[in-house]
Design a protein around this motif. Structure first.
Motif, PDB file in Angstrom:
ATOM      1  N   ILE A 135       0.834  -1.200   0.000  1.00  0.00           N
ATOM      2  CA  ILE A 135       0.000   0.000   0.000  1.00  0.00           C
ATOM      3  C   ILE A 135       0.872   1.255   0.000  1.00  0.00           C
ATOM      4  CG2 ILE A 135      -1.646   1.354   1.365  1.00  0.00           C
ATOM      5  CD1 ILE A 135      -2.880  -1.327   2.238  1.00  0.00           C
ATOM      6  N   ALA A 136       1.892   1.273   0.861  1.00  0.00           N
ATOM      7  CA  ALA A 136       2.788   2.432   0.914  1.00  0.00           C
ATOM      8  C   ALA A 136       3.473   2.653  -0.434  1.00  0.00           C
ATOM      9  CB  ALA A 136       3.819   2.245   2.018  1.00  0.00           C
ATOM     10  N   LYS A 137       3.878   1.575  -1.074  1.00  0.00           N
ATOM     11  CA  LYS A 137       4.525   1.684  -2.379  1.00  0.00           C
ATOM     12  C   LYS A 137       3.563   2.234  -3.431  1.00  0.00           C
ATOM     13  CE  LYS A 137       6.868  -1.120  -5.911  1.00  0.00           C
ATOM     14  NZ  LYS A 137       7.330  -2.491  -6.263  1.00  0.00           N
ATOM     15  N   ALA A 138       2.332   1.722  -3.449  1.00  0.00           N
ATOM     16  CA  ALA A 138       1.366   2.154  -4.463  1.00  0.00           C
ATOM     17  C   ALA A 138       0.909   3.592  -4.248  1.00  0.00           C
ATOM     18  CB  ALA A 138       0.156   1.212  -4.453  1.00  0.00           C
ATOM     19  N   LEU A 139       0.749   4.000  -2.986  1.00  0.00           N
ATOM     20  CA  LEU A 139       0.329   5.368  -2.698  1.00  0.00           C
ATOM     21  C   LEU A 139       1.473   6.363  -2.851  1.00  0.00           C
ATOM     22  CD1 LEU A 139      -1.903   4.905   0.492  1.00  0.00           C
ATOM     23  CD2 LEU A 139      -2.695   5.353  -1.834  1.00  0.00           C
ATOM     24  N   GLY A 140       2.710   5.855  -2.793  1.00  0.00           N
ATOM     25  CA  GLY A 140       3.860   6.739  -2.839  1.00  0.00           C
ATOM     26  C   GLY A 140       4.156   7.389  -1.505  1.00  0.00           C
ATOM     27  N   THR A 141       3.524   6.903  -0.434  1.00  0.00           N
ATOM     28  CA  THR A 141       3.732   7.441   0.902  1.00  0.00           C
ATOM     29  C   THR A 141       3.249   6.424   1.936  1.00  0.00           C
ATOM     30  OG1 THR A 141       3.152   9.217   2.472  1.00  0.00           O
ATOM     31  CG2 THR A 141       1.483   8.605   0.850  1.00  0.00           C
ATOM     32  N   PRO A 142       3.918   6.350   3.101  1.00  0.00           N
ATOM     33  CA  PRO A 142       3.422   5.517   4.190  1.00  0.00           C
ATOM     34  C   PRO A 142       2.513   6.292   5.141  1.00  0.00           C
ATOM     35  CG  PRO A 142       5.603   6.295   4.752  1.00  0.00           C
ATOM     36  CD  PRO A 142       5.266   6.889   3.399  1.00  0.00           C
ATOM     37  N   ALA A 143       2.204   7.539   4.812  1.00  0.00           N
ATOM     38  CA  ALA A 143       1.498   8.435   5.727  1.00  0.00           C
ATOM     39  C   ALA A 143      -0.005   8.240   5.686  1.00  0.00           C
ATOM     40  CB  ALA A 143       1.870   9.881   5.429  1.00  0.00           C
ATOM     41  N   PHE A 144      -0.433   7.006   5.968  1.00  0.00           N
ATOM     42  CA  PHE A 144      -1.855   6.721   6.135  1.00  0.00           C
ATOM     43  C   PHE A 144      -2.058   6.190   7.547  1.00  0.00           C
ATOM     44  CE2 PHE A 144       0.294   3.288   3.864  1.00  0.00           C
ATOM     45  CZ  PHE A 144       0.036   2.184   4.661  1.00  0.00           C
ATOM     46  N   LEU A 145      -3.286   6.228   8.030  1.00  0.00           N
ATOM     47  CA  LEU A 145      -3.619   5.790   9.385  1.00  0.00           C
ATOM     48  C   LEU A 145      -3.738   4.274   9.448  1.00  0.00           C
ATOM     49  CD1 LEU A 145      -6.204   8.603   9.920  1.00  0.00           C
ATOM     50  CD2 LEU A 145      -4.225   8.282  11.413  1.00  0.00           C
ATOM     51  N   ARG A 146      -3.364   3.721  10.599  1.00  0.00           N
ATOM     52  CA  ARG A 146      -3.460   2.268  10.770  1.00  0.00           C
ATOM     53  C   ARG A 146      -4.173   1.935  12.085  1.00  0.00           C
ATOM     54  NH1 ARG A 146       2.247   1.601   8.998  1.00  0.00           N
ATOM     55  NH2 ARG A 146       2.421   2.923   7.156  1.00  0.00           N
ATOM     56  N   VAL A 147      -5.040   0.955  12.038  1.00  0.00           N
ATOM     57  CA  VAL A 147      -5.578   0.304  13.236  1.00  0.00           C
ATOM     58  C   VAL A 147      -4.900  -1.051  13.310  1.00  0.00           C
ATOM     59  CG1 VAL A 147      -7.616  -0.615  14.412  1.00  0.00           C
ATOM     60  CG2 VAL A 147      -7.793   1.508  13.076  1.00  0.00           C
ATOM     61  N   ARG A 148      -3.988  -1.203  14.246  1.00  0.00           N
ATOM     62  CA  ARG A 148      -3.184  -2.414  14.383  1.00  0.00           C
ATOM     63  C   ARG A 148      -3.890  -3.345  15.370  1.00  0.00           C
ATOM     64  NH1 ARG A 148       2.005  -0.255  16.762  1.00  0.00           N
ATOM     65  NH2 ARG A 148       2.975  -2.205  16.059  1.00  0.00           N
ATOM     66  N   VAL A 149      -4.360  -4.455  14.882  1.00  0.00           N
ATOM     67  CA  VAL A 149      -5.130  -5.401  15.702  1.00  0.00           C
ATOM     68  C   VAL A 149      -4.199  -6.534  16.134  1.00  0.00           C
ATOM     69  CG1 VAL A 149      -7.170  -6.866  15.811  1.00  0.00           C
ATOM     70  CG2 VAL A 149      -7.183  -4.823  14.347  1.00  0.00           C
ATOM     71  N   GLY A 150      -3.916  -6.609  17.415  1.00  0.00           N
ATOM     72  CA  GLY A 150      -2.969  -7.583  17.912  1.00  0.00           C
ATOM     73  C   GLY A 150      -3.443  -9.022  17.752  1.00  0.00           C
ATOM     74  N   ILE A 151      -2.580  -9.856  17.176  1.00  0.00           N
ATOM     75  CA  ILE A 151      -2.877 -11.294  17.073  1.00  0.00           C
ATOM     76  C   ILE A 151      -1.837 -12.121  17.821  1.00  0.00           C
ATOM     77  CG2 ILE A 151      -4.095 -11.046  14.867  1.00  0.00           C
ATOM     78  CD1 ILE A 151      -1.540 -12.197  13.501  1.00  0.00           C
ATOM     79  N   GLY A 152      -0.823 -11.469  18.406  1.00  0.00           N
ATOM     80  CA  GLY A 152       0.182 -12.177  19.189  1.00  0.00           C
ATOM     81  C   GLY A 152       1.216 -12.884  18.334  1.00  0.00           C
ATOM     82  N   ARG A 153       2.261 -13.339  19.001  1.00  0.00           N
ATOM     83  CA  ARG A 153       3.331 -14.074  18.335  1.00  0.00           C
ATOM     84  C   ARG A 153       3.003 -15.565  18.322  1.00  0.00           C
ATOM     85  NH1 ARG A 153       6.547 -11.027  15.380  1.00  0.00           N
ATOM     86  NH2 ARG A 153       7.881 -12.878  15.311  1.00  0.00           N
ATOM     87  N   PRO A 154       3.541 -16.299  17.340  1.00  0.00           N
ATOM     88  CA  PRO A 154       3.295 -17.750  17.298  1.00  0.00           C
ATOM     89  C   PRO A 154       3.980 -18.458  18.460  1.00  0.00           C
ATOM     90  CG  PRO A 154       4.908 -17.105  15.646  1.00  0.00           C
ATOM     91  CD  PRO A 154       4.353 -15.839  16.211  1.00  0.00           C
ATOM     92  N   PRO A 155       3.387 -19.543  18.931  1.00  0.00           N
ATOM     93  CA  PRO A 155       3.996 -20.279  20.039  1.00  0.00           C
ATOM     94  C   PRO A 155       5.224 -21.062  19.581  1.00  0.00           C
ATOM     95  CG  PRO A 155       2.074 -21.443  19.225  1.00  0.00           C
ATOM     96  CD  PRO A 155       2.122 -20.132  18.489  1.00  0.00           C
ATOM     97  N   GLY A 156       6.171 -21.226  20.507  1.00  0.00           N
ATOM     98  CA  GLY A 156       7.325 -22.060  20.220  1.00  0.00           C
ATOM     99  C   GLY A 156       8.093 -21.603  19.003  1.00  0.00           C
ATOM    100  N   GLN A 157       8.414 -22.560  18.137  1.00  0.00           N
ATOM    101  CA  GLN A 157       9.205 -22.306  16.934  1.00  0.00           C
ATOM    102  C   GLN A 157       8.346 -22.214  15.678  1.00  0.00           C
ATOM    103  OE1 GLN A 157      12.571 -21.704  17.161  1.00  0.00           O
ATOM    104  NE2 GLN A 157      12.134 -21.821  19.362  1.00  0.00           N
ATOM    105  N   GLN A 158       7.045 -22.051  15.849  1.00  0.00           N
ATOM    106  CA  GLN A 158       6.173 -21.994  14.679  1.00  0.00           C
ATOM    107  C   GLN A 158       6.519 -20.805  13.799  1.00  0.00           C
ATOM    108  OE1 GLN A 158       1.971 -21.816  15.564  1.00  0.00           O
ATOM    109  NE2 GLN A 158       1.354 -22.111  13.449  1.00  0.00           N
ATOM    110  N   ASP A 159       6.520 -21.019  12.500  1.00  0.00           N
ATOM    111  CA  ASP A 159       6.818 -19.985  11.516  1.00  0.00           C
ATOM    112  C   ASP A 159       5.704 -18.931  11.542  1.00  0.00           C
ATOM    113  OD1 ASP A 159       7.385 -18.417   9.314  1.00  0.00           O
ATOM    114  OD2 ASP A 159       7.584 -20.093   7.920  1.00  0.00           O
ATOM    115  N   PRO A 160       6.046 -17.630  11.708  1.00  0.00           N
ATOM    116  CA  PRO A 160       5.006 -16.590  11.689  1.00  0.00           C
ATOM    117  C   PRO A 160       4.158 -16.617  10.420  1.00  0.00           C
ATOM    118  CG  PRO A 160       7.051 -15.680  12.511  1.00  0.00           C
ATOM    119  CD  PRO A 160       7.368 -17.068  12.028  1.00  0.00           C
TER     120      PRO A 160
END
Length: 208
Positions: A135-160
């Motif tokens: 999105i940042a690349k297509a808009l030519g800017t990263p200056a948009f608003l974000r709602v970051r919804v936490g999903i947590g890190r994977p347990p153990g050695q699971q690949d993100p």
């Protein structure tokens, strides 16, 4: 006929319009996965507008409406493509509806936040999130608003990369509907109150 065409064009480029994008992947295979939490929150917003998603020429499905009379017009959008190609449809929608980057809100999953939390920000890096990067690349800017919804890190050695494409666990599913309501509230607050006020309301607040 001319009057109707002009009215439609004026509505399309309404100066109070906001574009709210929910990130995710298309199809039933992905719709319940962690990576699609942004689109899940967008479904909550569409319900509040009493609007359904319909195909749009930009390669997205959109729903439009106002949460109350006199409120800004919201254009809710889900890309028809995969997460890493989100930028094209978002850029095309921004141009079609004449919405500047500062009135674009992207709701997305965030590995670096605990599952039941939200953070709001303007601009910044993509943190390895392919949807934000595109999105940042297509808009030519990263200056948009974000709602970051936490999903947590994977347990153990699971690949993100594997973790985000799996459905929420049983212990998470009971909290998920409330978290989605909170994410929808946060997007509305960004539109109605601005970033600082919305951050004060939602930062550090667990889903209740």
């Amino acid at each position: 006929m001319f009057w109707r065409k002009r009215e439609k064009t004026e509505d399309r480029v309404s100066g109070d319009s906001w574009l709210i994008v929910g990130l995710g992947n298309p199809g039933a295979k992905y719709e319940a996965t962690r990576h699609n939490v942004g689109q899940m929150a967008l479904d909550v917003l569409a319900g509040r507008l009493g609007s359904r998603f319909t195909p749009h020429r930009t390669g997205a499905r959109i729903a439009e409406g106002r949460v109350r009379p006199g409120a800004p017009k919201l254009i809710l959008a889900k890309s028809n493509g995969y997460m890493n190609t989100s930028g094209g449809p978002v850029s095309a929608l921004a141009k079609y509806f004449d919405v500047p980057a500062e009135r674009i809100v992207v709701i997305h999953d965030e590995l670096d936040l605990p599952f039941d939390t939200l953070k709001l920000k303007l601009g910044g890096g993509h943190g390895g999130h392919n949807g934000l990067r595109d999105i940042a690349k297509a808009l030519g800017t990263p200056a948009f608003l974000r709602v970051r919804v936490g999903i947590g890190r994977p347990p153990g050695q699971q690949d993100p990369a594997d973790f985000v494409l799996r459905p929420f666990g049983a212990s998470e599913r009971g909290t998920l509907p409330v978290l989605l309501e909170d994410a929808a509230d946060a997007a509305e607050a960004l539109v109605d109150e601005g970033l600082l006020a919305a951050q004060q309301r939602f930062h550090g607040r667990d889903a209740k």
